[in-house]
Design a protein around this motif. Structure first.
Motif, PDB file in Angstrom:
ATOM      1  N   VAL A  27      87.894  37.262  43.486  1.00 23.72           N
ATOM      2  CA  VAL A  27      89.001  38.197  43.328  1.00 23.72           C
ATOM      3  C   VAL A  27      89.450  38.604  44.723  1.00 23.72           C
ATOM      4  O   VAL A  27      88.614  38.897  45.577  1.00 23.72           O
ATOM      5  N   LEU A  52      90.914  42.737  37.666  1.00 19.17           N
ATOM      6  CA  LEU A  52      89.614  42.840  38.320  1.00 19.17           C
ATOM      7  C   LEU A  52      89.723  43.489  39.690  1.00 19.17           C
ATOM      8  O   LEU A  52      88.728  43.959  40.235  1.00 19.17           O
ATOM      9  N   ASP A  53      90.907  43.468  40.258  1.00 27.77           N
ATOM     10  CA  ASP A  53      91.022  43.922  41.652  1.00 27.77           C
ATOM     11  C   ASP A  53      91.257  45.431  41.715  1.00 27.77           C
ATOM     12  O   ASP A  53      91.293  46.121  40.705  1.00 27.77           O
ATOM     13  N   ASP A  54      91.449  45.941  42.924  1.00 28.28           N
ATOM     14  CA  ASP A  54      91.554  47.389  43.110  1.00 28.28           C
ATOM     15  C   ASP A  54      93.002  47.835  43.266  1.00 28.28           C
ATOM     16  O   ASP A  54      93.274  48.870  43.845  1.00 28.28           O
ATOM     17  N   ALA A 109      97.275  42.768  50.151  1.00 27.73           N
ATOM     18  CA  ALA A 109      97.142  41.311  50.039  1.00 27.73           C
ATOM     19  C   ALA A 109      97.347  40.827  48.605  1.00 27.73           C
ATOM     20  O   ALA A 109      97.138  39.663  48.311  1.00 27.73           O
ATOM     21  N   ILE A 110      97.727  41.754  47.709  1.00 29.81           N
ATOM     22  CA  ILE A 110      97.831  41.368  46.304  1.00 29.81           C
ATOM     23  C   ILE A 110      99.289  41.273  45.895  1.00 29.81           C
ATOM     24  O   ILE A 110     100.066  42.213  46.076  1.00 29.81           O
ATOM     25  N   GLN A 170      85.762  48.996  33.664  1.00 29.98           N
ATOM     26  CA  GLN A 170      84.506  48.654  34.339  1.00 29.98           C
ATOM     27  C   GLN A 170      84.502  47.222  34.874  1.00 29.98           C
ATOM     28  O   GLN A 170      83.472  46.714  35.281  1.00 29.98           O
ATOM     29  N   LEU A 171      85.679  46.555  34.870  1.00 28.77           N
ATOM     30  CA  LEU A 171      85.690  45.160  35.318  1.00 28.77           C
ATOM     31  C   LEU A 171      85.568  45.016  36.828  1.00 28.77           C
ATOM     32  O   LEU A 171      85.434  43.913  37.333  1.00 28.77           O
ATOM     33  N   GLY A 172      85.649  46.089  37.537  1.00 30.02           N
ATOM     34  CA  GLY A 172      85.482  45.967  38.984  1.00 30.02           C
ATOM     35  C   GLY A 172      86.562  46.667  39.767  1.00 30.02           C
ATOM     36  O   GLY A 172      86.462  46.841  40.980  1.00 30.02           O
ATOM     37  N   GLY A 173      87.656  47.100  39.074  1.00 32.31           N
ATOM     38  CA  GLY A 173      88.739  47.716  39.818  1.00 32.31           C
ATOM     39  C   GLY A 173      89.048  49.146  39.399  1.00 32.31           C
ATOM     40  O   GLY A 173      89.888  49.802  40.004  1.00 32.31           O
ATOM     41  N   ASN A 225      96.208  40.886  37.608  1.00 34.01           N
ATOM     42  CA  ASN A 225      94.771  40.702  37.671  1.00 34.01           C
ATOM     43  C   ASN A 225      94.136  42.077  37.464  1.00 34.01           C
ATOM     44  O   ASN A 225      94.458  43.023  38.178  1.00 34.01           O
ATOM     45  N   ASN A 245      84.608  33.178  36.060  1.00 37.08           N
ATOM     46  CA  ASN A 245      85.938  33.351  35.481  1.00 37.08           C
ATOM     47  C   ASN A 245      86.462  34.726  35.855  1.00 37.08           C
ATOM     48  O   ASN A 245      86.233  35.684  35.143  1.00 37.08           O
ATOM     49  N   TYR A 280      78.413  42.943  43.303  1.00 31.92           N
ATOM     50  CA  TYR A 280      79.596  42.417  43.969  1.00 31.92           C
ATOM     51  C   TYR A 280      79.239  42.054  45.396  1.00 31.92           C
ATOM     52  O   TYR A 280      78.537  42.799  46.086  1.00 31.92           O
ATOM     53  N   ALA A 282      91.531  37.855  34.976  1.00 38.06           N
ATOM     54  CA  ALA A 282      92.000  37.621  36.338  1.00 38.06           C
ATOM     55  C   ALA A 282      93.513  37.459  36.405  1.00 38.06           C
ATOM     56  O   ALA A 282      94.075  37.269  37.480  1.00 38.06           O
ATOM     57  N   SER A 284      91.048  35.078  30.017  1.00 36.82           N
ATOM     58  CA  SER A 284      89.795  35.474  29.367  1.00 36.82           C
ATOM     59  C   SER A 284      88.884  36.194  30.333  1.00 36.82           C
ATOM     60  O   SER A 284      88.049  36.994  29.938  1.00 36.82           O
ATOM     61  N   GLY A 285      89.020  35.917  31.619  1.00 33.88           N
ATOM     62  CA  GLY A 285      88.222  36.625  32.612  1.00 33.88           C
ATOM     63  C   GLY A 285      88.960  37.810  33.202  1.00 33.88           C
ATOM     64  O   GLY A 285      88.490  38.404  34.160  1.00 33.88           O
ATOM     65  N   ARG A 332      86.115  38.947  46.921  1.00 38.05           N
ATOM     66  CA  ARG A 332      84.948  39.489  46.229  1.00 38.05           C
ATOM     67  C   ARG A 332      84.467  38.507  45.163  1.00 38.05           C
ATOM     68  O   ARG A 332      85.254  37.979  44.389  1.00 38.05           O
ATOM     69  N   LEU A 360      90.995  41.353  46.993  1.00 41.04           N
ATOM     70  CA  LEU A 360      91.199  42.800  46.951  1.00 41.04           C
ATOM     71  C   LEU A 360      92.404  43.166  47.803  1.00 41.04           C
ATOM     72  O   LEU A 360      92.922  42.356  48.579  1.00 41.04           O
ATOM     73  N   SER A 361      92.864  44.423  47.683  1.00 38.35           N
ATOM     74  CA  SER A 361      94.118  44.787  48.341  1.00 38.35           C
ATOM     75  C   SER A 361      94.012  44.718  49.863  1.00 38.35           C
ATOM     76  O   SER A 361      95.009  44.466  50.535  1.00 38.35           O
TER      77      SER A 361
END
Lengths: 477, 294
Positions: free
Chosen positions: A374, B140-142, B239-240, B289-292, B138, A370, A436, B131, B128-129, A382, A376-377
């Motif tokens: 993802v 989670l992304d950077d 790309a986002i 801390q979710l990844g981004g 989102n 969930n 990751y 995303a 909930s995730g 990922r 990424l830019s």
């Protein structure tokens, strides 16, 4: 209703049993087994076993708080509970084997209920005297002497009970530390409560309830009947040799007397309070004390031993006809016991095999779903995975995480530098890390819906490796 | 259980004296102590129903003399947990967030608690995730519209985006170019954006669009479309895409603009249902801390 008399009572009080002292082969064997079983039980928690600084040095320890079971050189983790299950299955099959071969030998010699009851009766006999003295004491008024004897008996019983419960709690935590804590009152209340409950239960079951536990409470004797057949060795009375006994109507009317002199020795020594001459019965735990008692009498009357004896039902007609019984091994070795032995050994070998092939390091991989991926830019895809690393060694280890796949993938560990996929796992612990995995924009794994990947973990010190297969989710277009 | 020493045979079981059609009822008596155990359980049951909540009435059950209730016990447990955590919560409210990861216990507490707060308050829009979905970023992304450092996140959570609750909320407004630019210019600028984000485009239109972009869009989105966190102006080269990166969606965005909002979560602006400082810090630590996180 055909009767107008007062109906008999539907309930009956317990008839107290006062087993007499007896000497002989089986009594000696019982003393030895009591010494061995209680000795093992009381002493085991005190054996030390050095496992290094990170782990407890108690040879046998059930560490519930940290969910570990230590047995000398073996350490069992919760996920290896099948070892315990396997041992229980072996214990079950072992009981089947012994019951089908030797009857209620478990009940008679090794069952804790029997062993502790034996110990409590021995204490009682030591304090209050043998059977006749105890019967007199039981019938006498509650005078000073009776109070003194009863109170000192109960006191010793409680001491035995406390050491029993005490030994039990020592299996669950460091024994010397707990012993000191128990004495100076700083131990955890759970230790005192457990000891108190076990002490009371021991006194109640071994001192007061005694044979009633076997007769009314224990399910095992009821199940055992299913494992016994005509070849099972059990205790019986050779009535064709003993009857008619002395003073019976038959003897008084002139028939020649059998070997039984009706001295009641077999009845007086019986801890279950039964008369074995009535035949094998529900209460009998086949402890062999009546055999010892009768052999003693037979020696005195100059008759061969074994009027009351261990034998198999199958021999009865042969012996009755004057033939010789089959040797014991021919009763014991039969398809049924061989089958139980084979099953028991199979489980045992299976467990040994599992013990030798088990890995000291391992991991579980839970892909984060969930979301499944993802973007990424820079357009790369990922995936995240929660990986739990398990270090069963007694020291800290460094684990390197890598992934192999047909596609090109990059692996990173959350919280570490990009090129660093080494994770330190503490001694005898697990560590959860988020990993990751990235696939560049337009690369195969990004474009595919799913790509198989395999995670590897390697213990850099021992070189042990373990792997888990999972999938990498891409955009699927 | 002694069998009487009268050599009584097994088959001579006493009868109760009851007989029907010649069938007699045997008497195999129960031990007396067993009966007493039965009576003891009955007495126990009666005392229990007096001492504890038991009998159902029209409104609730009888309360019992001991006044015990499972609900009160839960309340006590919760109070005990709160008391046990009070020190951590106070520490969390005052912590310098850039160094929170140094304190493993506090960080773990913040991330777990923040996760719960996120699921209760944020997941309705962000998922909930975390995303997100179209129009809801989102996490989670950077890529971050308003900055992805933990302090930026705290500010965004406290004041929200484009709301009227907090005067300090993140605020910017994209112009709707529908009536400002000609259709040709809009097609051009859309193709320019497609070009700088590495997608298929019409080179001739994109060339025209470059000038239009420079004149109208670069002030916020940057000369090269790199975006600007201070204004919440998205990067157009990556790309986002918050609303979608295809030609039709970009055209719609250019023509009618976008105006995404987020509530201010601080209790100062959401009286009664807002988050206190410790909770805001926790949810920020969780999102970071979710990844981004930057």
């Amino acid at each position: 209703m055909s009767s107008s008399e007062t109906p008999p009572s539907l309930y009956e009080a317990r008839e107290p049993v006062f087993p007499r002292k007896v000497k002989g082969t089986f009594r000696s064997l019982k003393w030895l087994i009591m010494l061995a079983t209680l000795g093992v039980y009381y002493i085991t928690p005190w054996i030390r076993w050095d496992r290094g600084p990170a782990l407890p040095d108690q040879a046998v320890l059930i560490d519930l708080a940290n969910r570990r079971f230590f047995f000398f050189w073996i350490e069992i983790w919760p996920h290896e509970f099948y070892f315990i299950a396997g041992l229980l299955i072996m214990a079950g099959l072992g009981l089947f084997l012994f019951t089908s071969a030797l009857g209620r030998v478990w009940c008679g010699y090794t069952c804790p209920q029997t062993v502790w009851t034996d110990l409590f009766i021995a204490t009682e006999r030591w304090l209050e005297g043998d059977r006749n003295a105890r019967v007199r004491l039981w019938k006498s008024k509650w005078d000073l002497k009776k109070w003194r004897l009863r109170l000192s008996k109960w006191f010793i019983w409680v001491i035995i009970g406390l050491s029993t419960g005490g030994a039990w709690v020592f299996y669950f935590t460091d024994a010397p530390t707990l012993a000191v804590g128990l004495l100076n009152g700083t131990a955890h209340p759970a230790a005192y409560t457990t000891m108190a409950i076990l002490a009371l239960a021991t006194v109640f079951f071994g001192g007061i309830a005694r044979e009633q536990v076997c007769i009314y409470a224990c399910p095992w004797p009821r199940i055992q009947a299913a494992m016994m057949d005509e070849d099972t060795i059990t205790i019986g009375y050779r009535e064709w040799r003993g009857e008619p006994r002395k003073d019976s109507d038959a003897v008084q009317s002139g028939e020649p007397m059998g070997d039984c002199i009706d001295c009641m020795a077999c009845v007086n020594v019986c801890p279950m309070g039964i008369d074995i001459r009535d035949g094998q019965q529900m209460e009998c735990i086949t402890c062999g004390l009546c055999i010892d008692a009768c052999d003693d009498i037979m020696a005195k009357t100059g008759k061969p031993r074994g009027l009351v004896d261990y034998f198999a039902l199958k021999d009865e007609p042969v012996e009755r006809a004057g033939g010789a019984p089959l040797p014991v091994w021919k009763h014991v070795f039969r398809p049924r016991t061989i089958l139980y032995t084979v099953l028991w050994s199979l489980v045992g070998f299976g467990l040994l095999f599992a013990l030798f092939i088990r890995s000291e390091i391992d991991m579980t991989v839970a892909p984060v779903r969930n979301p499944q991926f993802v973007t990424l830019s820079d357009g790369s895809i990922r995936n995240a995975y929660d990986i739990r690393l398990r270090n069963m060694y007694g020291d800290m280890r460094e684990f390197e995480i890598t992934a192999t796949s047909d596609a090109v993938l990059r692996v990173e560990v959350e919280g570490e530098e990009a090129s660093d996929t080494i994770v330190t796992v503490a001694a005898d612990e697990t560590t959860l890390v988020r990993v990751y995995v990235m696939s560049g924009r337009g690369e195969a794994a990004s474009a595919a819906e799913r790509t198989d990947i395999r995670f590897w973990v390697e213990d850099l010190e021992s070189g042990d490796r373990s792997h888990q297969d999972t999938i990498f989710n891409g955009k699927g277009n | 259980m002694s069998k009487k020493q009268d050599n009584k045979k097994q088959d001579e079981v006493e009868t109760t004296g009851h007989s029907w059609d010649g069938i007699e009822e045997f008497n195999n008596p129960l031990p007396k102590w067993w009966v007493w155990c039965l009576y003891a359980t009955i007495v126990w049951a009666i005392l229990y129903t007096i001492a504890y909540p038991a009998w159902p009435m029209i409104k609730g059950a009888t309360p019992g003399l001991l006044g015990y209730s499972t609900r009160a016990e839960v309340a006590e447990d919760i109070a005990a947990v709160d008391a046990a955590n009070a020190e951590l919560i106070a520490k969390l409210a005052a912590v310098d967030l850039t160094t929170i990861t140094d304190d493993a216990e506090l960080h773990g507490f913040a991330v777990n608690g923040g996760g719960a707060i996120f699921r209760a308050n944020c997941s309705q829009c962000h998922g909930s995730g975390a995303a997100g979905t179209t129009g809801f970023p989102n996490l989670l992304d950077d890529d971050w519209l308003w900055g992805g450092t933990i302090e930026d996140i705290v500010y965004t959570v406290t004041h929200g985006v484009r709301n009227e609750q907090s005067l300090d909320s993140r605020y910017s407004e994209m112009t709707a170019f529908d009536e400002i630019l000609t259709d040709e210019e809009i097609t051009g600028v859309v193709n320019h954006v497609l070009a700088i984000s590495g997608q298929d485009h019409d080179p001739a239109a994109a060339e025209l669009g470059a000038t239009v972009f420079y004149d109208n869009c670069a002030a916020c989105h940057g000369d090269a479309g790199e975006g600007m966190d201070a204004l919440g102006a998205p990067t157009l080269t990556d790309a986002i895409w918050l609303y979608g990166g295809d030609e039709a969606t970009i055209t719609e965005t250019v023509r009618y603009a976008r105006f995404g909002v987020m509530p201010a979560w601080s209790a100062e602006y959401r009286v009664g249902s807002g988050l206190d400082q410790a909770e805001i810090n926790a949810v920020a630590a969780y999102v970071h801390q979710l990844g981004g996180g930057e």
